[in-house]
Design an enzyme around this catalytic site. Structure first.
Site, PDB file in Angstrom:
ATOM      1  N   SER A 174       0.830  -1.197   0.000  1.00  0.00           N
ATOM      2  CA  SER A 174       0.000   0.000   0.000  1.00  0.00           C
ATOM      3  C   SER A 174       0.866   1.249   0.000  1.00  0.00           C
ATOM      4  CB  SER A 174      -0.917   0.020   1.219  1.00  0.00           C
ATOM      5  OG  SER A 174      -1.588   1.262   1.316  1.00  0.00           O
ATOM      6  N   HIS A 175       0.533   2.196  -0.891  1.00  0.00           N
ATOM      7  CA  HIS A 175       1.284   3.450  -0.929  1.00  0.00           C
ATOM      8  C   HIS A 175       0.973   4.317   0.285  1.00  0.00           C
ATOM      9  CE1 HIS A 175       3.892   6.343  -2.541  1.00  0.00           C
ATOM     10  NE2 HIS A 175       3.580   6.249  -3.816  1.00  0.00           N
ATOM     11  N   SER A 176      -0.090   4.012   1.027  1.00  0.00           N
ATOM     12  CA  SER A 176      -0.339   4.716   2.285  1.00  0.00           C
ATOM     13  C   SER A 176       0.571   4.214   3.394  1.00  0.00           C
ATOM     14  CB  SER A 176      -1.802   4.540   2.715  1.00  0.00           C
ATOM     15  OG  SER A 176      -2.647   5.327   1.924  1.00  0.00           O
ATOM     16  N   ASN A 379       5.525   7.773   4.182  1.00  0.00           N
ATOM     17  CA  ASN A 379       5.733   8.567   2.974  1.00  0.00           C
ATOM     18  C   ASN A 379       6.390   9.893   3.325  1.00  0.00           C
ATOM     19  OD1 ASN A 379       4.174   7.371   0.400  1.00  0.00           O
ATOM     20  ND2 ASN A 379       3.082   6.785   2.279  1.00  0.00           N
TER      21      ASN A 379
END
Length: 509
Positions: A174-176, A379
């Site tokens: 997941s990019h989160s 991120n």
């Protein structure tokens, strides 16, 4: 119409299991930053490995007869070990009922691991560096309707054994949860913890020594910064929605409202200012902004992905050519981004007076105050931005473009990150349409994913799958030359030939 890849036999899934941390942590909610919430989707990589049973015994390569079952069990045990330290990866995203924002519920629900086989030989796939639709069959894609976050695993893996005895390991994260560097550290830790490796390299030991830091406290503090500029930054996402809606309506009031937004002030982060201006430009010049997801998906399915191989010697020649009159030197990224931006913009056939923009990701780990801790696992990237008129971009020399790129990169400081995080603040992220005037670049050259040894040797190749923003250009380190760069970009068929012609001419200068 059938694609040429449908001639391949199907990939058969033989096993699907949930994988839980070896050590269970108490449940808690991990508050995400605005940077984590920008793209809550799975990002996929496919790692290709030659038949491990054909590798020679040279002190660390295995000469044992590895079965698919033993590979699967090794990956499973390694993931259990890794999830114990990277415990948020075993959780689920969750919407805060009070403000509608995404956070991470560390609830030990686990990851998903799949075992599969295919009669295809890796050699049948041809040049692995060129995207192949068959790659999409080498990853596990959970059912997800875009809203049911508590059911969506944050890490998924699929190991596929090919007819030649080689393997692929397709992984979605997941990019989160992770950006590029933190995903690289997580995957390196997983590979190091898997028993497939009979001997770990010093690189693997280095990764094991990195303790992940999951807390987003520094970025959360930045995200709570209240601007004194008079701009209500929390409404910027709704402004983008308003621009898109206004552009797709023909009534006079909406046409009047769109240009008014430009006068309401700048947010201080050039990337967001420029994006709003591009949307306003498209709307006021009769552009067709596709806010409908159906229209976007039609375009998404049409993209063609092309990879260009740029040797280290070619890149050095380009840098010398750009700065043949003296002055400062530049990085490989700067010169390639300048060449690509100019070539792509020319291929789009835009009006000379049209505003065009180059945006690229910048790591802020050492650009905020205080710096993010070593091992930060979330991120930390923002977009830097350069904007010019299309005619000016075509006219000026590459050296001048490189200088503007460097200035944009240097402008990313603590205040820029504050403004950027305010600009992307909101209960959800706006669905942005693809814009011909916007060129996006992501630099992966410092994340050599092919060096991650899930087996006892590095991957033959690692391919990203189709990203959520298909037109983005990736700069990736070449597996055979760490100073060479593979450039992969998504283009619509109507622009492919023109871009190839202009880009190849630019690098051949």
């Amino acid at each position: 119409m059938a694609t040429k890849y449908e001639r391949y036999p199907t990939v058969s899934i033989s096993k699907t299991v949930s994988v839980y941390p070896k050590i269970i942590h108490p449940q808690k909610v991990l508050n995400l930053s605005n940077l984590d919430r920008q793209c809550p989707t799975l990002m996929y990589l496919v790692f290709f490995y030659d038949n491990p049973n054909l590798l020679s015994c040279d002190g660390y390569k295995s000469c044992n007869d590895l079965s698919l079952n033993s590979v699967f069990n090794s990956l499973k045990s390694g993931l259990e070990e890794t999830l114990s330290m990277w415990y948020p990866a075993a959780g689920r995203l969750s919407l805060n009922p009070n403000d509608g924002k995404l956070n991470l519920w560390c609830n030990n629900k686990g990851a998903v691991l799949v075992e599969a086989t295919s009669q295809v030989k890796i050699s049948d796939l041809g040049d692995l560096t060129q995207y192949n639709e068959f790659y999409e069959k080498l990853v596990f894609k959970p059912d997800f309707d875009g809203n049911d976050f508590p059911r969506m695993p944050l890490v998924v893996g699929q190991v596929t054994k090919f007819g030649c005895g080689g393997y692929s390991i397709g992984i979605g994260t997941s990019h989160s949860l992770f950006d590029g560097p933190s995903a690289y550290s997580f995957l390196s830790a997983w590979a190091s913890n898997s028993a497939i490796n009979t001997k770990q390299t010093s690189h693997d030991h280095h990764q094991l020594l990195i303790t992940p830091v999951h807390d987003r406290a520094t970025l959360l503090t930045l995200g709570n910064y209240n601007s004194q500029s008079g701009v209500n930054n929390s409404l910027l996402i709704s402004k983008i929605d308003h621009v898109i809606t206004a552009a797709n309506n023909s009534n006079r009031n909406n046409q009047y409202d769109v240009p008014q937004m430009k006068a309401r002030g700048s947010v201080g982060a050039a990337a967001i200012d420029h994006l709003l201006q591009l949307l306003i430009q498209a709307s006021t010049n009769g552009g067709n902004i596709a806010s409908s997801s159906n229209i976007f998906n039609q375009k998404y399915c049409s993209f063609v992905f092309k990879t260009f191989h740029l040797s280290s010697s070619l890149i050095e020649n380009l840098k010398r050519e750009v700065f043949k009159d003296g002055g400062f030197s530049c990085s490989s990224f700067e010169v390639l981004a300048a060449l690509l931006w100019k070539a792509r913009t020319k291929a789009m056939g835009l009006r000379k007076e049209a505003m065009v923009c180059l945006q690229f990701a910048v790591d802020t780990r050492n650009k905020v105050a205080p710096p993010l801790p070593a091992g930060f696992s979330g991120n930390a990237y923002v977009l830097a931005s350069v904007a010019l008129a299309a005619g000016e971009l075509e006219r000026i020399r590459h050296k001048a473009i490189v200088e503007k790129i460097r200035q944009a990169k240097d402008s990313v400081n603590n205040d820029y990150v504050k403004s950027y995080m305010e600009g992307v603040q909101g209960p959800r992220q706006a669905s942005l349409p693809p814009l011909r005037e916007l060129t996006l670049v992501s630099d992966w050259t410092r994340m050599p994913f092919h060096n991650i040894n899930f087996f006892s040797s590095r991957a033959t190749h690692v391919s990203p799958l189709v990203p959520p923003i298909p037109q983005i250009a990736y700069f990736m380190q070449n597996p055979n030359d760490d100073r060479a760069v593979d450039v992969r970009i998504g283009l619509l068929p109507d622009n492919l030939d023109a871009f190839c012609s202009y880009f190849l001419a630019a690098i051949a200068q």
